[in-house]
Design a protein around this motif. Sequence first.
Motif, PDB file in Angstrom:
ATOM      1  N   ALA A 120       0.843  -1.203   0.000  1.00  0.00           N
ATOM      2  CA  ALA A 120       0.000   0.000   0.000  1.00  0.00           C
ATOM      3  C   ALA A 120       0.874   1.246   0.000  1.00  0.00           C
ATOM      4  N   GLY A 121       2.027   1.169   0.678  1.00  0.00           N
ATOM      5  CA  GLY A 121       2.968   2.287   0.670  1.00  0.00           C
ATOM      6  C   GLY A 121       3.620   2.474  -0.685  1.00  0.00           C
ATOM      7  N   VAL A 122       3.981   1.363  -1.329  1.00  0.00           N
ATOM      8  CA  VAL A 122       4.534   1.446  -2.693  1.00  0.00           C
ATOM      9  C   VAL A 122       3.492   2.054  -3.632  1.00  0.00           C
ATOM     10  N   ALA A 123       2.231   1.687  -3.433  1.00  0.00           N
ATOM     11  CA  ALA A 123       1.158   2.227  -4.269  1.00  0.00           C
ATOM     12  C   ALA A 123       1.021   3.728  -4.073  1.00  0.00           C
ATOM     13  N   LYS A 124       1.212   4.201  -2.833  1.00  0.00           N
ATOM     14  CA  LYS A 124       1.146   5.649  -2.592  1.00  0.00           C
ATOM     15  C   LYS A 124       2.282   6.370  -3.311  1.00  0.00           C
ATOM     16  N   ALA A 125       3.457   5.759  -3.336  1.00  0.00           N
ATOM     17  CA  ALA A 125       4.561   6.350  -4.093  1.00  0.00           C
ATOM     18  C   ALA A 125       4.217   6.403  -5.584  1.00  0.00           C
ATOM     19  N   THR A 126       3.563   5.349  -6.079  1.00  0.00           N
ATOM     20  CA  THR A 126       3.092   5.324  -7.468  1.00  0.00           C
ATOM     21  C   THR A 126       2.071   6.429  -7.704  1.00  0.00           C
ATOM     22  N   TYR A 127       1.166   6.586  -6.758  1.00  0.00           N
ATOM     23  CA  TYR A 127       0.124   7.619  -6.825  1.00  0.00           C
ATOM     24  C   TYR A 127       0.755   9.002  -6.941  1.00  0.00           C
ATOM     25  N   GLU A 128       1.771   9.230  -6.134  1.00  0.00           N
ATOM     26  CA  GLU A 128       2.413  10.547  -6.121  1.00  0.00           C
ATOM     27  C   GLU A 128       3.177  10.810  -7.410  1.00  0.00           C
ATOM     28  N   SER A 129       3.808   9.775  -7.945  1.00  0.00           N
ATOM     29  CA  SER A 129       4.481   9.931  -9.233  1.00  0.00           C
ATOM     30  C   SER A 129       3.467  10.151 -10.353  1.00  0.00           C
ATOM     31  N   THR A 130       2.358   9.414 -10.292  1.00  0.00           N
ATOM     32  CA  THR A 130       1.287   9.602 -11.278  1.00  0.00           C
ATOM     33  C   THR A 130       0.784  11.030 -11.264  1.00  0.00           C
ATOM     34  N   ASN A 131       0.653  11.607 -10.089  1.00  0.00           N
ATOM     35  CA  ASN A 131       0.226  12.998  -9.955  1.00  0.00           C
ATOM     36  C   ASN A 131       1.165  13.938 -10.712  1.00  0.00           C
ATOM     37  N   ARG A 132       2.463  13.699 -10.598  1.00  0.00           N
ATOM     38  CA  ARG A 132       3.431  14.569 -11.273  1.00  0.00           C
ATOM     39  C   ARG A 132       3.353  14.416 -12.792  1.00  0.00           C
ATOM     40  N   TYR A 133       3.216  13.175 -13.260  1.00  0.00           N
ATOM     41  CA  TYR A 133       3.114  12.960 -14.704  1.00  0.00           C
ATOM     42  C   TYR A 133       1.819  13.544 -15.264  1.00  0.00           C
ATOM     43  N   LEU A 134       0.730  13.427 -14.509  1.00  0.00           N
ATOM     44  CA  LEU A 134      -0.526  14.052 -14.947  1.00  0.00           C
ATOM     45  C   LEU A 134      -0.373  15.565 -15.046  1.00  0.00           C
ATOM     46  N   ALA A 135       0.329  16.154 -14.079  1.00  0.00           N
ATOM     47  CA  ALA A 135       0.546  17.606 -14.116  1.00  0.00           C
ATOM     48  C   ALA A 135       1.218  18.009 -15.423  1.00  0.00           C
ATOM     49  N   TYR A 136       2.187  17.208 -15.844  1.00  0.00           N
ATOM     50  CA  TYR A 136       2.874  17.491 -17.110  1.00  0.00           C
ATOM     51  C   TYR A 136       1.925  17.362 -18.298  1.00  0.00           C
ATOM     52  N   HIS A 137       1.208  16.266 -18.372  1.00  0.00           N
ATOM     53  CA  HIS A 137       0.392  15.993 -19.550  1.00  0.00           C
ATOM     54  C   HIS A 137      -0.861  16.868 -19.634  1.00  0.00           C
ATOM     55  N   LEU A 138      -1.332  17.363 -18.509  1.00  0.00           N
ATOM     56  CA  LEU A 138      -2.555  18.173 -18.503  1.00  0.00           C
ATOM     57  C   LEU A 138      -2.271  19.674 -18.513  1.00  0.00           C
ATOM     58  N   GLY A 139      -0.999  20.024 -18.418  1.00  0.00           N
ATOM     59  CA  GLY A 139      -0.647  21.437 -18.301  1.00  0.00           C
ATOM     60  C   GLY A 139      -1.079  22.284 -19.478  1.00  0.00           C
ATOM     61  N   THR A 140      -1.090  21.703 -20.667  1.00  0.00           N
ATOM     62  CA  THR A 140      -1.456  22.489 -21.847  1.00  0.00           C
ATOM     63  C   THR A 140      -2.907  22.946 -21.782  1.00  0.00           C
ATOM     64  N   ARG A 141      -3.725  22.231 -21.021  1.00  0.00           N
ATOM     65  CA  ARG A 141      -5.119  22.634 -20.837  1.00  0.00           C
ATOM     66  C   ARG A 141      -5.326  23.397 -19.527  1.00  0.00           C
ATOM     67  N   LYS A 142      -4.230  23.728 -18.863  1.00  0.00           N
ATOM     68  CA  LYS A 142      -4.280  24.455 -17.587  1.00  0.00           C
ATOM     69  C   LYS A 142      -5.053  23.683 -16.515  1.00  0.00           C
ATOM     70  N   ILE A 143      -5.103  22.357 -16.675  1.00  0.00           N
ATOM     71  CA  ILE A 143      -5.723  21.513 -15.654  1.00  0.00           C
ATOM     72  C   ILE A 143      -4.662  21.197 -14.606  1.00  0.00           C
ATOM     73  N   ARG A 144      -4.980  21.502 -13.363  1.00  0.00           N
ATOM     74  CA  ARG A 144      -4.053  21.292 -12.257  1.00  0.00           C
ATOM     75  C   ARG A 144      -4.359  19.963 -11.557  1.00  0.00           C
ATOM     76  N   THR A 145      -3.308  19.297 -11.093  1.00  0.00           N
ATOM     77  CA  THR A 145      -3.491  18.079 -10.320  1.00  0.00           C
ATOM     78  C   THR A 145      -2.537  18.086  -9.138  1.00  0.00           C
ATOM     79  N   ASN A 146      -3.082  17.960  -7.948  1.00  0.00           N
ATOM     80  CA  ASN A 146      -2.311  18.059  -6.714  1.00  0.00           C
ATOM     81  C   ASN A 146      -2.812  17.042  -5.695  1.00  0.00           C
TER      82      ASN A 146
END
Length: 255
Positions: free
Chosen positions: A157-183
């Motif tokens: 479950a802890g490894v999954a949280k690390a995955t979750y946090e990394s996913t958040n950062r990658y989403l921030a990159y991919h959604l930035g062109t639409r000014k969609i924020r993810t935090n």
Amino acid sequence: MGILDGKTILVTGIFTERSIAYAAAELAQREGATLIFTGFGRRSKITQKIIQRLPAPGPVLELDATSQSDLDSLHSRIKEHTDNLDGIIHCISASKPEAVGAGFMTADWDDLSTSLQVSGASLQAVTKACLPVLNDGASIVGVTFDGTPVWPIYGWAGVAKATYESTNRYLAYHLGTRKIRTNLVACGPLDNFTVAAIDGIESTDGIWESRAPLGWDRTNLEPVAKAVVALLSDWFPATTGEILHVDGGYHVMGM
């Protein structure tokens, strides 16, 4: 006038009144938001019952984050209630007992894959499903338990949280062109169903309370709910990919 006036938010993860998602939903409504909810399987009936206690109950859509058919149809089912979403509260997590705690070393893929898919990758899956109805400039907010250190009782479950946090950062990159924020909001342990289900959670009793510079009240969901609502609002227009700690300052402490 509330900071979410005119915004429509999708809320996932309400199971009890002690759910972080419930506390955030209640505050979001007080701040002017219109809410649509999701529920999962047999828990959907419980979600429908619980949200009746909110100021303005809304529709509950079936969403199994591991079901591709549920994900594929989500945006069209949302459109039955609104043409656009301004935000998502993501509070979806699950792990098999075999994958947590000491089970880290004995878990096989069938045991641990649930953690990675539901607690880790579902942030991307739900966001992708909602993209056709997400407004430019929308905000996605999830809740995590700091995935940086090792929490022995957490296991995969802890490894999954690390995955979750990394996913958040990658989403921030991919959604930035639409000014969609993810935090994400990283909170300390709270007294609710999810935390109580962690085997050995009693070993953390008193630790947060004694070490966090601001102290910590496990019964108080309001600080976390306020952080979620603030990030959903327009008050953080240039913040994305961030993990906001709401843990009384515990994360700054060393040994």
